[in-house]
Design a protein around this motif. Structure first.
Motif, short mmCIF file in Angstrom:
data_model
loop_
_atom_site.label_atom_id
_atom_site.label_comp_id
_atom_site.label_asym_id
_atom_site.label_seq_id
_atom_site.Cartn_x
_atom_site.Cartn_y
_atom_site.Cartn_z
N ALA A 120 -4.71 63.27 -7.51
CA ALA A 120 -4.32 62.13 -6.69
C ALA A 120 -3.81 62.60 -5.34
N ARG A 121 -3.85 61.70 -4.37
CA ARG A 121 -3.34 61.96 -3.03
C ARG A 121 -1.84 61.70 -2.98
N ARG A 122 -1.11 62.60 -2.35
CA ARG A 122 0.32 62.41 -2.13
C ARG A 122 0.49 62.16 -0.63
N VAL A 123 0.79 60.94 -0.26
CA VAL A 123 0.81 60.55 1.15
C VAL A 123 2.05 61.13 1.84
N VAL A 124 1.82 61.73 3.03
CA VAL A 124 2.92 62.23 3.86
C VAL A 124 2.88 61.48 5.19
N PRO A 125 3.97 61.49 5.95
CA PRO A 125 4.03 60.73 7.20
C PRO A 125 3.01 61.20 8.25
N ALA A 126 2.50 60.23 9.02
CA ALA A 126 1.61 60.54 10.13
C ALA A 126 2.48 60.75 11.37
#
Length: 318
Positions: A120-126
């Motif tokens: 799965a993708r672990r979203v980090v800040p843009a």
């Protein structure tokens, strides 16, 4: 004793109504429609109708002190039991008896299956530092620390400045000195050069799966590393990939063996799903603005040309 039995039989023959009161924890109810000729099952059904207690778990008591009635024979007549008109029946539910089977089909819960781990993708800040945050997250085994970016930028600058021959202007697109100053700024983006440097530093293969082209770029592929980490890239943003078990408190798994080709196939499946959902940015067409002179640009090509002509390297997506 004989007279009482005779009187009870006479009441039954005449069909005289029994006036009984059913008493439970939730109150009492008058029971109507019963005679001494009624059978035990009719009594039980009436109790269930009034109280909601199923027939098979009813405990019915009468008299003082209350004594339980043996009502196992549902066909027996009430005249055969010590019940008189005006009596109060005390009704309880026998907790230790199994509930009867209902007429309607019961829903049987399927056995709980153990959920398999999934990628799965672990979203980090843009925040212009998504590459550095993502790489740190995977190489450290799932440690999220957005404050790591300045340190990683400084590390890259130190590596580049220490080897100007390997990191020349031809490789960097700018002089070694300019690059080192540029990469340490918090408004610049990392890319392939930085991934390659970090792969060597951490001695692990860094695989970047692209959601637009559905391909995997493997940095450090031929270096003989034993560890592999995964990132997903949508054209402008990087996120770490991790193996996790839904609903479990087990920590995520971010470091894999370089012999694990199954994990690469799963990463490509994720990328293909994102592509089908249009979860990518076409870097050749997305709109940019130079944050220095406010010039509008389209795609990476125009941004590079503008940077060469003006020296401006701070761009924002429109």
């Amino acid at each position: 004793m004989v007279m009482e039995q005779l009187t009870l039989q006479l009441q039954s023959t005449a069909g005289r109504m029994l006036r009984l009161r059913c008493k439970t924890k939730n109150g009492s109810h008058i029971m109507q429609g019963l005679t001494h000729q009624s059978c035990v099952q009719e009594l039980k059904s009436k109790v269930e109708e009034l109280t909601g207690i199923p027939c098979d778990v009813q405990k019915i008591m009468v008299g003082y002190p209350p004594s339980s009635l043996d009502l196992k024979n549902g066909d027996a007549h009430l005249k055969d039991y010590p019940i008189k008109s005006g009596d109060t029946l005390i009704v309880e539910e026998e907790k230790n008896k199994p509930k009867p089977r209902q007429d309607h089909p019961t829903v049987t819960k399927a056995p709980r299956l153990e959920t398999s781990p999934m990628l799965a993708r672990r979203v980090v800040p843009a925040d212009n530092s998504c590459l550095f945050t993502s790489v740190y997250y995977v190489v450290e085994g799932g440690v999220y620390d957005p404050a790591c970016a300045p340190e990683m930028r400084g590390l890259i600058a130190q590596i580049v400045s220490s080897d100007p021959a390997a990191y020349s202007e031809a490789v960097l697109g700018k002089s070694n000195e300019e690059y080192c100053s540029w990469i340490k700024r918090d408004d610049t983006w990392g890319g392939a050069i930085e991934v390659s440097i970090l792969s060597k530093f951490y001695k692990c293969e860094i695989c970047v799966v692209d959601t637009q082209t559905v391909r995997v770029d493997r940095f450090g592929e031929d270096a003989g590393y034993h560890k592999r980490v995964l990132l997903i890239y949508d054209g402008i943003h990087y996120d770490p990939l991790q193996k996790e078990t839904p609903g479990s408190d087990a920590p995520p798994h971010t470091i894999f063996s370089t012999t694990d080709d199954v994990i690469l196939a799963q990463a490509l499946e994720l990328a293909d799903e994102a592509r089908r959902k249009r979860q990518f940015t076409d870097v050749n067409r997305f709109a940019l603005r130079c944050m220095v002179c406010q010039t509008g640009l389209v795609g990476q090509k125009e941004a590079r040309e503008h940077a060469k002509e003006t020296g401006h390297t701070n761009f924002g997506e429109v």
